[in-house]
Design a protein around this motif. Structure first.
Motif, PDB file in Angstrom:
ATOM      1  N   UNK A  59       0.776  -1.372   0.022  1.00 19.55           N
ATOM      2  CA  UNK A  59       0.225  -0.097   0.052  1.00 19.55           C
ATOM      3  C   UNK A  59       0.850   1.380   0.085  1.00 19.55           C
ATOM      4  N   UNK A  60       1.841   1.320   0.718  1.00 18.86           N
ATOM      5  CA  UNK A  60       2.804   2.463   1.022  1.00 18.86           C
ATOM      6  C   UNK A  60       3.419   2.708  -0.412  1.00 18.86           C
ATOM      7  N   UNK A  61       3.879   1.721  -1.077  1.00 18.71           N
ATOM      8  CA  UNK A  61       4.613   1.582  -2.279  1.00 18.71           C
ATOM      9  C   UNK A  61       3.854   2.006  -3.436  1.00 18.71           C
ATOM     10  N   UNK A  62       2.534   1.568  -3.402  1.00 20.01           N
ATOM     11  CA  UNK A  62       1.477   2.030  -4.564  1.00 20.01           C
ATOM     12  C   UNK A  62       0.845   3.253  -4.435  1.00 20.01           C
ATOM     13  N   UNK A  63       0.555   3.418  -3.285  1.00 15.12           N
ATOM     14  CA  UNK A  63      -0.661   4.682  -2.999  1.00 15.12           C
ATOM     15  C   UNK A  63       0.288   5.879  -2.251  1.00 15.12           C
ATOM     16  N   UNK A  64       1.398   5.861  -1.891  1.00 14.05           N
ATOM     17  CA  UNK A  64       2.114   6.931  -1.188  1.00 14.05           C
ATOM     18  C   UNK A  64       3.287   7.265  -1.778  1.00 14.05           C
ATOM     19  N   UNK A  65       4.587   6.466  -1.761  1.00 15.97           N
ATOM     20  CA  UNK A  65       5.608   6.635  -2.888  1.00 15.97           C
ATOM     21  C   UNK A  65       6.389   5.400  -2.536  1.00 15.97           C
ATOM     22  N   UNK A  66       7.087   4.940  -3.518  1.00 13.50           N
ATOM     23  CA  UNK A  66       7.836   3.845  -3.811  1.00 13.50           C
ATOM     24  C   UNK A  66       9.289   4.362  -3.664  1.00 13.50           C
ATOM     25  N   UNK A  67       9.707   3.970  -2.502  1.00 12.97           N
ATOM     26  CA  UNK A  67      11.129   4.427  -2.050  1.00 12.97           C
ATOM     27  C   UNK A  67      12.276   3.833  -3.026  1.00 12.97           C
ATOM     28  N   UNK A  68      12.126   3.051  -3.797  1.00 16.92           N
ATOM     29  CA  UNK A  68      12.864   2.110  -4.619  1.00 16.92           C
ATOM     30  C   UNK A  68      12.943   2.971  -6.191  1.00 16.92           C
ATOM     31  N   UNK A  69      11.757   3.956  -6.047  1.00 14.23           N
ATOM     32  CA  UNK A  69      11.763   4.552  -7.633  1.00 14.23           C
ATOM     33  C   UNK A  69      11.708   6.009  -7.585  1.00 14.23           C
ATOM     34  N   UNK A  71      13.577   9.469  -5.092  1.00  5.92           N
ATOM     35  CA  UNK A  71      14.595  10.045  -4.047  1.00  5.92           C
ATOM     36  C   UNK A  71      14.120  11.203  -3.688  1.00  5.92           C
ATOM     37  N   UNK A  72      13.765  11.319  -2.526  1.00  8.63           N
ATOM     38  CA  UNK A  72      13.061  12.597  -1.870  1.00  8.63           C
ATOM     39  C   UNK A  72      13.187  12.046  -0.384  1.00  8.63           C
ATOM     40  N   UNK A  73      12.778  13.455   0.355  1.00  9.08           N
ATOM     41  CA  UNK A  73      12.547  12.969   1.683  1.00  9.08           C
ATOM     42  C   UNK A  73      11.236  12.275   2.076  1.00  9.08           C
ATOM     43  N   UNK A  74      10.234  12.362   0.955  1.00 12.56           N
ATOM     44  CA  UNK A  74       8.872  11.329   1.164  1.00 12.56           C
ATOM     45  C   UNK A  74       9.312  10.200   1.080  1.00 12.56           C
ATOM     46  N   UNK A  75      10.149   9.612   0.136  1.00 14.82           N
ATOM     47  CA  UNK A  75      10.429   8.369  -0.265  1.00 14.82           C
ATOM     48  C   UNK A  75      11.450   7.877   0.991  1.00 14.82           C
ATOM     49  N   UNK A  76      12.203   8.492   1.384  1.00  9.31           N
ATOM     50  CA  UNK A  76      13.069   8.313   2.629  1.00  9.31           C
ATOM     51  C   UNK A  76      12.122   7.857   3.983  1.00  9.31           C
ATOM     52  N   UNK A  77      11.131   8.870   4.096  1.00  4.30           N
ATOM     53  CA  UNK A  77      10.272   8.616   4.970  1.00  4.30           C
ATOM     54  C   UNK A  77       9.388   7.316   4.885  1.00  4.30           C
ATOM     55  N   UNK A  78       8.790   6.941   3.828  1.00  4.09           N
ATOM     56  CA  UNK A  78       8.284   5.643   3.170  1.00  4.09           C
ATOM     57  C   UNK A  78       9.347   4.333   3.411  1.00  4.09           C
ATOM     58  N   UNK A  79      10.323   4.596   3.157  1.00  2.00           N
ATOM     59  CA  UNK A  79      11.508   3.554   3.468  1.00  2.00           C
ATOM     60  C   UNK A  79      11.505   3.172   4.943  1.00  2.00           C
ATOM     61  N   UNK A  80      11.668   4.315   5.690  1.00  2.00           N
ATOM     62  CA  UNK A  80      11.783   4.310   7.357  1.00  2.00           C
ATOM     63  C   UNK A  80      10.515   3.586   7.723  1.00  2.00           C
ATOM     64  N   UNK A  81       9.231   3.964   7.485  1.00  2.45           N
ATOM     65  CA  UNK A  81       8.030   3.621   7.626  1.00  2.45           C
ATOM     66  C   UNK A  81       8.037   1.917   7.259  1.00  2.45           C
ATOM     67  N   UNK A  82       8.285   1.644   6.219  1.00  2.00           N
ATOM     68  CA  UNK A  82       8.315  -0.038   5.896  1.00  2.00           C
ATOM     69  C   UNK A  82       9.420  -0.755   6.662  1.00  2.00           C
ATOM     70  N   UNK A  83      10.342  -0.101   7.319  1.00  4.31           N
ATOM     71  CA  UNK A  83      11.274  -1.164   7.989  1.00  4.31           C
ATOM     72  C   UNK A  83      10.826  -0.962   9.428  1.00  4.31           C
ATOM     73  N   UNK A  84      10.080   0.102   9.948  1.00  2.00           N
ATOM     74  CA  UNK A  84       9.523   0.032  11.137  1.00  2.00           C
ATOM     75  C   UNK A  84       8.423  -0.975  11.175  1.00  2.00           C
ATOM     76  N   UNK A  85       7.377  -0.905  10.072  1.00  2.00           N
ATOM     77  CA  UNK A  85       6.478  -1.833   9.920  1.00  2.00           C
ATOM     78  C   UNK A  85       7.179  -3.659  10.160  1.00  2.00           C
ATOM     79  N   UNK A  86       8.064  -3.700   9.019  1.00  2.00           N
ATOM     80  CA  UNK A  86       8.464  -4.998   9.158  1.00  2.00           C
ATOM     81  C   UNK A  86       9.050  -5.460  10.565  1.00  2.00           C
ATOM     82  N   UNK A  87       9.643  -4.226  11.235  1.00  2.00           N
ATOM     83  CA  UNK A  87      10.169  -4.683  12.708  1.00  2.00           C
ATOM     84  C   UNK A  87       8.920  -4.944  13.589  1.00  2.00           C
ATOM     85  N   UNK A  88       8.094  -4.039  13.679  1.00  2.00           N
ATOM     86  CA  UNK A  88       7.150  -4.003  14.806  1.00  2.00           C
ATOM     87  C   UNK A  88       6.048  -5.105  14.369  1.00  2.00           C
TER      88      UNK A  88
END
Length: 90
Positions: A59-69, A71-88
């Motif tokens: 959902x994050x990658x398709x509806x917010x921003x895909x950090x793999x595609x 390079x912005x502060x939003x993309x970095x925030x999305x990457x961090x959020x994905x990592x937190x979700x995976x851990x949490x």
């Protein structure tokens, strides 16, 4: 919709969870010990959490921003959020 693209994989995960639920039901019917039942519950919880994390990440990658595609502060925030979700959620 991104869930349609991943339909086969998501359905496979749901079917595994269904199998785990059936195993839990059999364990309860057979009056297995608490430790065995708790292990089955824990494995189901892990499977549901994994499915939840996967759908949320997609959902994050398709509806917010895909950090793999991007390079912005939003993309970095999305990457961090994905990592937190995976851990949490694990």
């Amino acid at each position: 919709m991104h869930t349609i693209k991943e339909k086969t994989r998501l359905i496979a995960r749901v079917r595994r969870i269904k199998g785990q639920a059936e195993a839990l039901e059999r364990a309860l019917e057979q009056e297995l010990g608490c430790a065995d039942v708790l292990m089955l519950v824990a494995s189901m919880r892990g499977a549901v959490n994994g499915l939840t994390a996967e759908v949320m990440e997609d959902h994050i990658r398709h509806h917010i921003v895909d950090p793999d595609k991007e390079n912005s502060s939003q993309a970095q925030g999305a990457a961090e959020l994905i990592e937190v979700l995976r851990t949490y959620i694990k």
